[in-house]
Design a protein around this motif. Structure first.
Motif, PDB file in Angstrom:
ATOM      1  N   SER A  58      -4.278   9.962  -0.304  1.00  0.00           N
ATOM      2  CA  SER A  58      -3.722   8.688  -0.757  1.00  0.00           C
ATOM      3  C   SER A  58      -4.102   7.571   0.209  1.00  0.00           C
ATOM      4  O   SER A  58      -4.068   7.760   1.423  1.00  0.00           O
ATOM      5  CB  SER A  58      -2.195   8.774  -0.849  1.00  0.00           C
ATOM      6  OG  SER A  58      -1.807   9.776  -1.768  1.00  0.00           O
ATOM      7  N   PRO A  59      -4.456   6.386  -0.318  1.00  0.00           N
ATOM      8  CA  PRO A  59      -4.831   5.282   0.570  1.00  0.00           C
ATOM      9  C   PRO A  59      -3.619   4.723   1.307  1.00  0.00           C
ATOM     10  O   PRO A  59      -2.497   4.745   0.799  1.00  0.00           O
ATOM     11  CB  PRO A  59      -5.412   4.247  -0.394  1.00  0.00           C
ATOM     12  CG  PRO A  59      -4.759   4.539  -1.703  1.00  0.00           C
ATOM     13  CD  PRO A  59      -4.564   6.027  -1.730  1.00  0.00           C
ATOM     14  N   THR A  62      -4.078  -0.794  -0.488  1.00  0.00           N
ATOM     15  CA  THR A  62      -5.026  -1.087  -1.562  1.00  0.00           C
ATOM     16  C   THR A  62      -5.214  -2.593  -1.653  1.00  0.00           C
ATOM     17  O   THR A  62      -4.244  -3.348  -1.665  1.00  0.00           O
ATOM     18  CB  THR A  62      -4.504  -0.553  -2.913  1.00  0.00           C
ATOM     19  OG1 THR A  62      -4.310   0.862  -2.802  1.00  0.00           O
ATOM     20  CG2 THR A  62      -5.507  -0.842  -4.020  1.00  0.00           C
ATOM     21  N   ASN A  64      -6.996  -5.746  -3.831  1.00  0.00           N
ATOM     22  CA  ASN A  64      -7.596  -6.154  -5.098  1.00  0.00           C
ATOM     23  C   ASN A  64      -8.748  -7.098  -4.794  1.00  0.00           C
ATOM     24  O   ASN A  64      -8.566  -8.315  -4.684  1.00  0.00           O
ATOM     25  CB  ASN A  64      -6.560  -6.825  -6.000  1.00  0.00           C
ATOM     26  CG  ASN A  64      -7.132  -7.211  -7.336  1.00  0.00           C
ATOM     27  OD1 ASN A  64      -8.222  -6.769  -7.715  1.00  0.00           O
ATOM     28  ND2 ASN A  64      -6.413  -8.043  -8.070  1.00  0.00           N
ATOM     29  N   GLY A  98      -2.387  -4.312   3.157  1.00  0.00           N
ATOM     30  CA  GLY A  98      -3.236  -4.737   2.055  1.00  0.00           C
ATOM     31  C   GLY A  98      -3.054  -6.174   1.621  1.00  0.00           C
ATOM     32  O   GLY A  98      -3.607  -6.581   0.596  1.00  0.00           O
TER      33      GLY A  98
END
Length: 301
Positions: A58-59, A62, A64, A98
């Motif tokens: 799993s990151p 994240t 976009n 993120g």
């Protein structure tokens, strides 16, 4: 099957890698196949991609990054990561959660390769075109640098570049010019340019040494060449590669060269060269292709 479409061969490699438990390798092959697939086949590939991703760790965060992530680079302290998408939009992100550090930089629509300076205080972006069919066209962009804390652009952006890259200190830009020329631009002198020399076929890779005293280039003419920045001349004879050059990098001390050659759909060669006169090849290793990048690991000679 030598007549098979590369898309089908990439998918075959992906499935073979899955059978052998190499999920990360399968992800790379399948992503390449999906980009070039018809819509119906891409839909099938995306199911496979989902299965592969589900099996990976799993990151931590994240981001976009927009349509078509093109390049990414970590700041040396590991706190931030910069990304560039296929439209030339550059963003900087907090690695921990993120979140975006500041508003994006909109650069004008050219794919850009991003990199941080060694002290992390500046971010560079230079046009990068990997497709040989586009080299030598007039799709020119601009090489730029920003202060990472203030977000302000540094003076001395270099216009009219199809692709190239900054030296670590940000002073120089090495670029590919017309007739396969290696061009050196001095950013403090408003883009003053010198031609270092020429390859006989399209240039495939450029790199500066860490101290910015040398530039290396590789080409479809199956050679690597090393250039002296201060004297604007070639150092020694061309290095004969095992195949068409695809990528190049210097070792940390500047006296070693790493080269990717013969980077086709199936196999590439990693070559290591000692640049002490006379230059000599230290070794060659065959690896699965395609491969279009190479980087020396920090702390190794």
């Amino acid at each position: 099957d030598g007549n098979a479409h590369p898309r089908a061969l990439w998918r075959t490699h992906a499935l073979d890698a899955l059978d052998e438990g190499h999920d990360a390798e399968a992800l790379l092959w399948l992503a390449e196949a999906t980009v070039h697939a018809s819509e119906d086949q891409a839909r099938v590939d995306r199911f496979l991609l989902g299965d592969i991703l589900a099996g990976l760790p799993s990151p931590d965060a994240t981001m976009n990054c927009g349509p078509g992530l093109f390049s990414a680079a970590f700041r040396p302290d590991g706190r931030w990561v910069a990304t560039s998408d296929r439209n030339g939009v550059i963003q900087v992100w907090n690695v921990r959660d993120g979140t975006r550090i500041r508003d994006p930089w909109i650069t004008g629509g050219h794919p850009l390769q991003v990199s941080f300076s060694e002290d992390g205080r500046s971010l560079s972006a230079a046009p990068t075109v990997y497709l040989p069919a586009l080299r030598g066209t007039n799709l020119h962009g601009r090489a730029l640098r920003w202060d990472t804390e203030s977000g302000r652009a540094h003076p001395g952006g270099i216009d009219g570049i199809l692709w190239g890259g900054f030296s670590v200190d940000g002073r120089w830009v090495a670029a590919v010019g017309g007739s396969n020329a290696i061009v050196l631009a001095d950013t403090p002198q408003a883009g003053s340019r010198r031609v270092l020399g020429f390859h006989s076929k399209p240039v495939s890779g450029l790199a500066f040494s860490r101290d910015a005293t040398r530039v290396a280039s590789v080409s479809d003419d199956r050679t690597a060449r090393v250039w002296d920045v201060a004297q604007a001349r070639e150092i020694g004879p061309p290095l004969a590669l095992d195949g068409m050059g695809a990528a190049v990098c210097f070792g940390s001390t500047g006296d070693r060269l790493g080269v990717v050659a013969g980077a086709g759909a199936f196999q590439a060669s990693l070559e290591q060269w000692d640049l002490a006169a006379p230059a000599r090849r230290l070794g060659t290793e065959k690896v699965p292709g395609p491969m279009r990048g190479i980087q020396w690991v920090t702390g190794h000679p």
